[in-house]
Each structure stands twice: as C-alpha cells, then as structure tokens.
Design an enzyme around this catalytic site. Structure first.
Site, PDB file in Angstrom:
ATOM      1  N   GLY A  47       0.763  -1.243   0.000  1.00 35.22           N
ATOM      2  CA  GLY A  47       0.000   0.000   0.000  1.00 35.22           C
ATOM      3  C   GLY A  47       0.793   1.291   0.000  1.00 35.22           C
ATOM      4  O   GLY A  47       0.228   2.367   0.153  1.00 35.22           O
ATOM      5  N   SER A  76       0.663  -7.653   0.222  1.00 35.67           N
ATOM      6  CA  SER A  76      -0.304  -8.690   0.579  1.00 35.67           C
ATOM      7  C   SER A  76      -0.130  -9.950  -0.270  1.00 35.67           C
ATOM      8  O   SER A  76      -0.662 -11.003   0.062  1.00 35.67           O
ATOM      9  CB  SER A  76      -1.728  -8.141   0.453  1.00 35.67           C
ATOM     10  OG  SER A  76      -1.956  -7.680  -0.852  1.00 35.67           O
ATOM     11  N   ASP A 121       8.898 -15.089 -29.831  1.00 36.54           N
ATOM     12  CA  ASP A 121      10.250 -14.695 -29.435  1.00 36.54           C
ATOM     13  C   ASP A 121      10.462 -14.863 -27.932  1.00 36.54           C
ATOM     14  O   ASP A 121      11.597 -14.863 -27.464  1.00 36.54           O
ATOM     15  CB  ASP A 121      10.511 -13.230 -29.810  1.00 36.54           C
ATOM     16  CG  ASP A 121      10.899 -13.078 -31.287  1.00 36.54           C
ATOM     17  OD1 ASP A 121      11.371 -14.068 -31.876  1.00 36.54           O
ATOM     18  OD2 ASP A 121      10.734 -11.973 -31.824  1.00 36.54           O
ATOM     19  N   HIS A 172      -8.051 -13.129 -11.571  1.00 30.77           N
ATOM     20  CA  HIS A 172      -7.168 -12.251 -10.822  1.00 30.77           C
ATOM     21  C   HIS A 172      -6.305 -11.425 -11.785  1.00 30.77           C
ATOM     22  O   HIS A 172      -6.814 -10.463 -12.350  1.00 30.77           O
ATOM     23  CB  HIS A 172      -6.347 -13.120  -9.859  1.00 30.77           C
ATOM     24  CG  HIS A 172      -5.521 -12.352  -8.888  1.00 30.77           C
ATOM     25  ND1 HIS A 172      -4.845 -12.943  -7.858  1.00 30.77           N
ATOM     26  CD2 HIS A 172      -5.241 -11.038  -8.801  1.00 30.77           C
ATOM     27  CE1 HIS A 172      -4.196 -12.019  -7.161  1.00 30.77           C
ATOM     28  NE2 HIS A 172      -4.418 -10.862  -7.713  1.00 30.77           N
TER      29      HIS A 172
END
Lengths: 233, 233, 233, 233
Positions: A47, A76, A121, A172
């Site tokens: 944070g 986290s 690549d 996510h």
C-alpha cells in the site's frame, strides 16, 4: 547498512519500473528480488505509493513468508512470492501487476493464444491461465494457495518455469518471473503487449489460426537453440 | 572517423525516432540507412536498448548480410534488410517494428482495407499482407527468405515498391521503407495510425465499403500527379 | 509587421494546440483564423511540421482561396476553409484533423449517435456525417467542393452551423469551427472524445438507445437557454 | 484568510489530480471537500480550466446549494454534491468526471459486472448504474434530482454508500465519493480502470461469468474484515 542492501536496491529499482512502463495504477503491483544464499527476498511494502518508495522501505522475507527485516508490512501477495521462490529454485525475481490487457485475459479465464512472432520470441506456447481456485483453497491461506495454484497449473500442462516465465491467474491478474527482478519486469511488459495484440488480432479476424509449428520452432531456436543469434552474446 | 559516418548518423537518428513515436517496446524494432555507392547499410545492433544507442554502435553490413564494420552483432533482421536493398534499388532506408495495430493485422493475416483519405494520401491500394512462408523457407535461412517473401508478394500483386512503401508479413509484423531512413520511419507511423483507424472503422460499421475509385484517384494525383499540390514543392 | 499579425498569431497558437491535444500525427491537420473586416484568414502552410511553425509562417488567404500574403503554399485544404468562411458569416476559426476516433466514424460513413450528456452539453443532435461526394465533384475542384458538400449536408438536415459546430466528411475526416480558432480546436477535442465514447458505448451495449428528448432539451437549455448556468457568465 | 481555507486547499489539491490521472478533458469534472462542522463544502468553480485554478478560486457552498463564499459560480453539478452531503453523513469528498470508459458504461446504461479481484478489492457488487430520471425530474431541478436518483438507486439495491463508493448515472457519467476528497479521486481512477478491463474482458470472452462468491468474500475480508491485512495499518 543491511546485509540485504543489494536485493533491497534491486527490488526498489525494479518496482520503480512498473509505473514507468504503465503497468500499474496506484499500488496495484509489486516486485521482489531474491538472495538465494541467504534464503530471503526483498519485496515492496503493502500500500505504499511508488513515489514514496525507497530501497530502505523494502521488506526482507524468508521463503515461508516470515518478515526478517523491515518495519513495514510486506505486500499482501508476499506468500505467493514465497511459495514460488521455495519451489522454483532458479527464479531470481517475481512481478505481480494488474496491467490492463493481461488482467482482462485473466478475468476472461482464457489463455492468450500464440498468434505471432512477438509472442514466439518469448515463449512458444499459449500464455497459460490457471483456473480460479476451489472454494476450500480460497477460504484457507489464500495467497499461499495462489502460489500452489500456479505451480500445479504448470505441472498439469507439463510446462517448465524456465521456458515459460509468465502466467495469468484466473479471475485475478498476471504473475511473471525471471533470472533477475529486472527480467521479470521485462516479462510483465512483454505480456501486456502480447495480450493487447492478441485481443486486437481476434477483433480483426475471429478465425485467426495459432502460429504454425515451423515458425514456433524457428523462433524458439533463434533465441534458445545451440546456434542462437538473437541479442548480443 | 569511419567513412560510413553519415549513414551511421542517419540510422542512429532514425532509430531514436521509434520510441519517440511509440512504435517500439524495448528493442522490438530496427532502422537501417543505405550508402548505395559503397554498397553497404548501417543498422541497429541486436538487443541494445534505445537509450544506450549511439551513432558509433551502428553496424555496417553489405547487401549479402556480411558485417563490414562494427563490433556488435547486427539486428537479427539484418538479412531481410539486405535482400530488400539488393533487389529494390531505389530504397534509401528500411524500418521494422512490432507496432501494436499493424502487428495485429499481420497476425490476423489480413491486408488493411483502404477506407479513407488518410490511407489514400499515402498509398492507393490495401496495405498488403504477405502470407506466412512455407515450412521449407522457415527452416532454411529464415530472415533471408523473409526478404524474398516480401518481394514475391509485391510481384504477385503487381505492386511497385516505389508507390507502396509498406507491407505486413503474416504472423509477424510490418516492414516499411522509403527514399531515406527518416521517410521509412514516417511510413511506419502512418501505417500504425491507418491500421488502428481501419480496425475502429470496421467496429463501427462491419459493412464499410472500400474507398471509391474516384477518391482513390484524386488523392493519388493530389500527391503524385503532374499537378501535385500537397506539401511544399 | 504584417497588418494580419493578429490572425497569424491566433492561427499559430491554435495550430500548436493540435499536437498538444493528441489530435494530429505529423502534419495531418490545420487550423485557420479569420479577419472578417479584411476578408481574409490565416492558415497553416502545407506539410510543415508543427515544431517548425511560427506565426510568420502562416499564410494569408482570401475567401476565394487566393494567397494574399506569405511565401509558403497554404494547407491543401485551404479552399474548404474559404468556402465555409464565405458562406457561414459568423465563423471565426476552422479546424481540420484526422483524429483517430472521429476519422473512424467518418470512414464508416456513420453519424455519431447522441448517447449521453457529454455529447448533449455541446450539441443536441447526432454529429452529422456528410456522404462522400459524387464522382463529378471529386474530379473537379475537390477541396472547394468539400466545402459545399458540408454546407449542403447541413442544409439537407436543416442544421444551423451556429448550434452544431462540427461535421464528419464521409471517407475523409472531421471539420469543426467556432467563434474563434481556439473554440474550433476545443470542438475538435470534444468531438474526438465523444466519438470514442460512442464507439465504446455500442461495444458494451449494441442496443443502446439514443438520449431521450427531455435530457437533450435540458442540456441544451443549461448551456444555451435564457437561464443558462453552465460556465462563468 | 478564509475560515474555510483547509477545505479550499483540500478541494484544490484533489481537483488538480483529475487531469494528472487522465480522468478529465478540459473542465469536464469537479471535486468537492466538506467541512462537516461548518456544514459547507468547497467545490470547483464552473468552466474554469485546471491550469488556472487556485485554492482561492474554490467556491464555498452549503448543503442546500447556496453559495456561502467565493466570487465565481460553482460547478453546474453543485446541487448533486449538496444532496449527497446532506443525506450521506459520512462522506468527506465527492468527485464527478466524464472519464472515458466509466462514461461509456453509463451511456450504455449497464452496471459494470464484477469480473475480477481488482474490482473485488474495492467493492464486492457490480458497480451500480442508476437509470435515467423520468421526464418530470429532468424538467424540474435537474442536478438536485440527480442526487436523489443516486440515493434512490442505492436504496432500491440495498447498498451502503460506505461499502460502495461509486455509481454510474445512466446516460450521464460517474460519481464517486469517500472519507476524503483524495479518496474520492482515488475511487474515480479505480472505477475508470475497472470499467476498461470489464469491457475488454467481455470482448475476449462474451460468456465470462461473474466472480464466484468465495473470491468475493475473501477479497472483502482481506480489506475490511476484522483480520484485514491489505495496506499499512
């Protein structure tokens, strides 16, 4: 001066590349750098805005996720980093971002198909996308289990983390890694660019076929084969 | 001082335009500039980041792809440049990028349809897309064959490289050229912009017709005709 | 010092806003500023890069398109500007760009539907798109006819150029105008933003209805009505 | 010196973040900061360009929308801010923008589905979209009614403004809020990023399911639960 100064410095420099490369909004990303001899890694504190970071703000954590040095709480996502360092012994740095196009593919729960040589690549398979975890893993030690979700998906696809240095975690966002923290950041930028071009490619031609095998092989050898001739040796 | 200093300088300046114009990520692009009298060209060294480039880092190569001067390895696409210089005698500079939208069209293996006057001000046909090479060419001298793939596609479409200064190579990415290296860079930026607008145009109206013939002709003459009146004479 | 110095200065300042606002690539745009008393306008010279512009480089042209002062050739779109100034007497400045999203709508030959208040704060109809000219007009005095194509389309839709300060020319690109050159530039930036949001809106919901009449009316009055309360009076 | 200097300063600093974060074109946005004890808030004046703003230009307004201090007219959205401050007692700052992707979702009249953890880290429901007002409300005290439209929609969905700090107003654009003006600006940037990724996610996979409940719960607790461990405590 801390005995971990070199990885604090490496992690700091690599973290500062994320906003530079437009890979993060605010604090939505983190980089770590490992010291294999000491069995610890330096990671961004949780944070803290990038402009306020410094090498000394980096937190030193061991491979079980315990803080070894540093006054701030580590990112986290620290336990995910810890699991990857512990299980994949040749990784030197790890990056997590929520970069726009890579995250969109992760949210769509789709691997990024290999459509061209920019992709080839760097890796010669689709960019893998681990499925969302089952509910028990989510309710348990979430970030710790995220690391195993990544490793399990690589195992199920028989991929080598030395050949494929990036993954999407379904629902996510991406994780990338490399021999150094700087290489892991480089891979995050490549992933974001390849993910954007793959989306555009399918918008132009929804029937676009995957790259044919001969081209995949050629690009793999050009970089990794015994007669590689890409970059300065 | 090298007798090739003028093309090293020209190639260096043109290469530095690529990041400036947002046409490259990291080292994914290269520009060369030719000296026709000496039969050589100056090209970016392979894998060297743009901020570390200098005129002296440019590599001098002949039209068969042999290094004539310079301590670094030339760009891995050097043989493609060599073939084009050898066969197309009025080219002064060549650019290769993996710019986002042009590369997406190349990956989709689609020519960019001529939809408007921005396109017609620069070329009056669809931007051609060479098909991927057959496996034998890929397994052989790949970058050398890429040059011939470009020339063959121009021949099969009866295009003149003097009128059409850009091509997409299917599954790969764009090449552009021009009377000078600076003009070739200009063409790369035009191609990227036209490729982006063509994609958006079809998203707005999938049935968009190609530009009608009278407009194509008008824009061609406005720039190239005997009474051209575009730009300063 | 030229007696037209004030409009040269105004046109120069407004032209320099185009790259600042990301509305042009290279020289693909131009702004003019009028002096109604003298019956002339100052316009960007053709093909001169923005960084090399200066107030003195601006060309002074009358409403028939004849150069009155200046050593450079005026923009190739000069006659379109001349026609608009001659026929629409309250225009103080005109802008032409090939900005990405506005040009895509023009290429698709579609008016931009009014989907929200950002649009309604500036005009309360769809952004009009003039159809491509017929072949005879194209083969004739092209840029001159472009001006009439714009005016004819406004007449056919019964639009007022004082209420609607922008148009797309089918297959080509946008023109905007306003009481001053600066206001015309402002309108070009608004058009580009509204055009981008309209495309995204339809991608999210292809069935999106046009803004309902009560909201259109409210936003029109908020800015233009007798009790307007938008901005500083 | 004004007794409201602290909120003028807070509102000024927060307003200046909007162009910095690419959330506004020209003056299409505004931020306010409240002083609960005095029952007033400081808000951006209407139509003043960001580069010309200063703390002293901020206008002090009470919760009924009356100007208390300041020589300029307050933002045309002032009454919406006033209604929200009056009814939602724990809000410290409010932001209104026309940021590109959030506005596109508002124009499409669609809530932004929760597709991933970037979204879930900030709110654990779809980003709500209030329907356009009925004609009577529009014709009445429009900006005042916009505030009630927002509150009514929260009530109808049984949402808490303390948990969900953002909304889209159908046909219009987003509003966000937070404990401070700075937090409200942060939420505007998060909303724009989440809105962009949600659009891209559906372009990649139109059938993308919403995030599963276990992940939603986990991310909610990670930030807000009794054992929260996100950011520095």
């Amino acid at each position: 001066m801390s005995k971990y100064q070199h990885i604090k410095e490496e992690a700091y420099q690599a973290n500062m590349q994320l906003p530079e490369l437009n890979l993060v909004l605010f604090t939505f990303g983190n980089v770590s750098a490992v010291d294999r001899k000491e069995g610890v890694f330096a990671i961004k504190p949780s944070g803290v805005p990038y402009p306020e970071l410094s090498p000394d703000a980096m937190v030193i954590v061991d491979f079980d996720g315990n803080t070894v040095e540093g006054s701030l709480r580590p990112s986290s996502d620290t336990k995910t980093h810890a699991v990857l360092y512990k299980n994949w012994e040749d990784i030197g740095g790890i990056v997590h971002t929520h970069s726009t196009h890579a995250t969109a593919w992760a949210q769509a729960q789709c691997a990024v198909p290999i459509f061209g040589t920019t992709h080839a690549d760097h890796l010669t398979v689709d960019i893998p996308c681990a499925p969302p975890m089952d509910d028990k893993m989510i309710k348990g030690n979430y970030e710790y289990e995220t690391g195993f979700q990544i490793i399990d998906h690589f195992n199920s696809l028989k991929l080598s983390y030395k050949e494929v240095e990036m993954i999407l975690v379904g629902n996510h966002a991406p994780f990338t890694w490399g021999k150094t923290a700087a290489k892991a950041v480089y891979n995050s930028a490549v992933l974001e660019s390849v993910a954007e071009m793959a989306l555009l490619t399918r918008q132009i031609n929804p029937m676009t076929p995957r790259l044919k095998q001969a081209l995949i092989q050629k690009h793999f050898e050009r970089k990794h084969g015994p007669d590689s001739y890409y970059g300065q040796s």
